[in-house]
Design a protein around this motif. Sequence first.
Motif, mmCIF file in Angstrom:
data_model
loop_
_atom_site.group_PDB
_atom_site.id
_atom_site.type_symbol
_atom_site.label_atom_id
_atom_site.label_comp_id
_atom_site.label_asym_id
_atom_site.label_seq_id
_atom_site.Cartn_x
_atom_site.Cartn_y
_atom_site.Cartn_z
ATOM 1 N N ALA A 1 51.086 -25.358 -86.599
ATOM 2 C CA ALA A 1 50.004 -24.499 -87.082
ATOM 3 C C ALA A 1 49.124 -24.034 -85.927
ATOM 4 C CB ALA A 1 49.177 -25.239 -88.124
ATOM 5 N N TYR A 2 48.771 -24.953 -85.031
ATOM 6 C CA TYR A 2 47.925 -24.582 -83.903
ATOM 7 C C TYR A 2 48.622 -23.613 -82.952
ATOM 8 C CZ TYR A 2 44.016 -27.821 -84.657
ATOM 9 O OH TYR A 2 42.901 -28.458 -85.144
ATOM 10 N N ALA A 3 49.945 -23.703 -82.843
ATOM 11 C CA ALA A 3 50.656 -22.884 -81.861
ATOM 12 C C ALA A 3 50.420 -21.394 -82.081
ATOM 13 C CB ALA A 3 52.154 -23.190 -81.907
ATOM 14 N N GLN A 4 50.244 -20.984 -83.319
ATOM 15 C CA GLN A 4 49.974 -19.567 -83.588
ATOM 16 C C GLN A 4 48.674 -19.129 -82.914
ATOM 17 O OE1 GLN A 4 50.658 -18.459 -87.827
ATOM 18 N NE2 GLN A 4 51.411 -20.551 -88.084
ATOM 19 N N LEU A 5 47.662 -19.983 -82.970
ATOM 20 C CA LEU A 5 46.377 -19.679 -82.329
ATOM 21 C C LEU A 5 46.501 -19.771 -80.812
ATOM 22 C CD1 LEU A 5 43.343 -19.098 -82.505
ATOM 23 C CD2 LEU A 5 42.973 -21.573 -82.745
ATOM 24 N N LYS B 1 37.413 -15.618 -88.544
ATOM 25 C CA LYS B 1 36.464 -15.021 -87.603
ATOM 26 C C LYS B 1 36.237 -15.943 -86.409
ATOM 27 C CE LYS B 1 31.886 -12.971 -87.043
ATOM 28 N NZ LYS B 1 31.693 -13.669 -85.745
ATOM 29 N N ALA B 2 36.094 -17.244 -86.681
ATOM 30 C CA ALA B 2 35.921 -18.193 -85.590
ATOM 31 C C ALA B 2 37.129 -18.175 -84.671
ATOM 32 C CB ALA B 2 35.691 -19.598 -86.137
ATOM 33 N N ALA B 3 38.322 -18.060 -85.242
ATOM 34 C CA ALA B 3 39.533 -17.994 -84.423
ATOM 35 C C ALA B 3 39.526 -16.761 -83.531
ATOM 36 C CB ALA B 3 40.763 -18.007 -85.321
ATOM 37 N N ALA B 4 39.125 -15.625 -84.086
ATOM 38 C CA ALA B 4 39.049 -14.398 -83.286
ATOM 39 C C ALA B 4 37.994 -14.523 -82.197
ATOM 40 C CB ALA B 4 38.739 -13.202 -84.197
ATOM 41 N N ASP B 5 36.862 -15.142 -82.519
ATOM 42 C CA ASP B 5 35.814 -15.351 -81.511
ATOM 43 C C ASP B 5 36.302 -16.283 -80.410
ATOM 44 O OD1 ASP B 5 34.004 -13.713 -82.842
ATOM 45 O OD2 ASP B 5 33.108 -15.374 -83.969
ATOM 46 N N LYS C 1 26.837 -24.334 -86.719
ATOM 47 C CA LYS C 1 27.717 -25.144 -87.549
ATOM 48 C C LYS C 1 29.148 -25.061 -87.020
ATOM 49 C CE LYS C 1 24.945 -24.472 -91.738
ATOM 50 N NZ LYS C 1 24.951 -23.990 -93.153
ATOM 51 N N PRO C 2 29.873 -26.195 -86.955
ATOM 52 C CA PRO C 2 31.246 -26.170 -86.454
ATOM 53 C C PRO C 2 32.199 -25.511 -87.436
ATOM 54 C CG PRO C 2 30.665 -28.376 -87.211
ATOM 55 C CD PRO C 2 29.412 -27.559 -87.290
ATOM 56 N N ALA C 3 32.939 -24.519 -86.961
ATOM 57 C CA ALA C 3 33.922 -23.821 -87.781
ATOM 58 C C ALA C 3 35.318 -24.208 -87.310
ATOM 59 C CB ALA C 3 33.736 -22.303 -87.672
ATOM 60 N N ASP C 4 36.149 -24.653 -88.256
ATOM 61 C CA ASP C 4 37.515 -25.062 -87.956
ATOM 62 C C ASP C 4 38.338 -23.817 -87.610
ATOM 63 O OD1 ASP C 4 40.198 -25.911 -88.026
ATOM 64 O OD2 ASP C 4 39.809 -27.345 -89.642
ATOM 65 N N LEU C 5 38.926 -23.807 -86.417
ATOM 66 C CA LEU C 5 39.656 -22.633 -85.957
ATOM 67 C C LEU C 5 40.915 -22.356 -86.769
ATOM 68 C CD1 LEU C 5 39.338 -23.062 -82.084
ATOM 69 C CD2 LEU C 5 37.984 -21.614 -83.597
ATOM 70 N N LEU C 6 41.422 -23.353 -87.476
ATOM 71 C CA LEU C 6 42.587 -23.127 -88.323
ATOM 72 C C LEU C 6 42.216 -22.600 -89.702
ATOM 73 C CD1 LEU C 6 44.958 -26.152 -87.607
ATOM 74 C CD2 LEU C 6 45.074 -23.831 -86.704
ATOM 75 N N GLN C 7 40.934 -22.702 -90.066
ATOM 76 C CA GLN C 7 40.506 -22.307 -91.402
ATOM 77 C C GLN C 7 39.628 -21.056 -91.411
ATOM 78 O OE1 GLN C 7 41.681 -23.918 -94.081
ATOM 79 N NE2 GLN C 7 42.777 -25.356 -92.745
#
Length: 317
Positions: free
Chosen positions: A151-155, A114-118, A105-111
């Motif tokens: 918002a994306y710049a933090q990631l 865990k997906a962001a860390a992965d 399932k697609p996980a939004d990296l901003l929301q």
Amino acid sequence: MKPVQAQGSAHSAVLWGVAESGLELGHGDKVGTDYPVPDPRYYLAHHVTLIRLPFRMTRLQLQPGQALDPAFLQRMKAIVHEDRRAGAITVLDPHGYGFLDIDGKPADLLQDTKAAADYVDLMRRLALAFAKDENVAIGLMNEPHTGSDAAYAQLWNRAIAAIRQAGFKGVILVPHAHWGNAKDISPGRPYEGHIEDPLHNWVLELHLYYDPDGTGLYRQPIANSQVGRQRLAGAIAWSKKTGIKIFLGETGSPPGASGIAALQGVLDDVAGNPDVFWGISLWGAGKWWKPNYPMRLDPVGSTDQPQFLALEHTFGR
């Protein structure tokens, strides 16, 4: 934001190339059935200096936090090696639209934290795998669109830090949100992400299409031959003001007269502004695009496509 070094190629002030589809297509993992392996030889023989290589992230890393899949990584490395032998740089393009598949399932990296860390872990492993390849640039993400650049710049900054800590020193391509739409950017509407790269070697990636809604689906005719230049003018002015270079990571047109005229205008602006453009890649190369696909670049039979001939004519001048 500090101006970037934007190290490119010794061959030209601008890197000219194509986006070679294959590794990002389909949904399964069976090579040749679910997706093809790109073959850049036709384009390399015509002396392009850049191959953008989209790939599906979950094929490169089958499980989050685990080692990269050796077979898939080897396919990528073989293309990088072939590009290097021909004097071309490879842009590695995680083709995820701001999402990472978790358990199918697609996980939004901003929301999804865990997906962001992965995702950051994946970028670290990707950088480790290609840290010694001087002809590689790493893109952070294709066409994120669920949040703002701020918002994306933090990631992106987390990913950049991981990439640099892994020893990768080459160019990093930072995507503009809102599908990368080039017409968003101008001195009056500047890119709002605060990017932190210890090597100051990053480029802003923008995308540009010429149909009325800018999607590149080309369900409606192109309004006029100047539409591409008009949509790109603000970004060129912004780059000249800030010193931040642009990678026009996707652009392309249908093969008719109006499409080629609009494309040629953009190609002329890229060629005329080497202080602005790090590189450009036309969409879409790859053997799985059907002959009637509006932006197909591969030859149909023995006939070269007019979009690629326009690119070749421009960088060959």
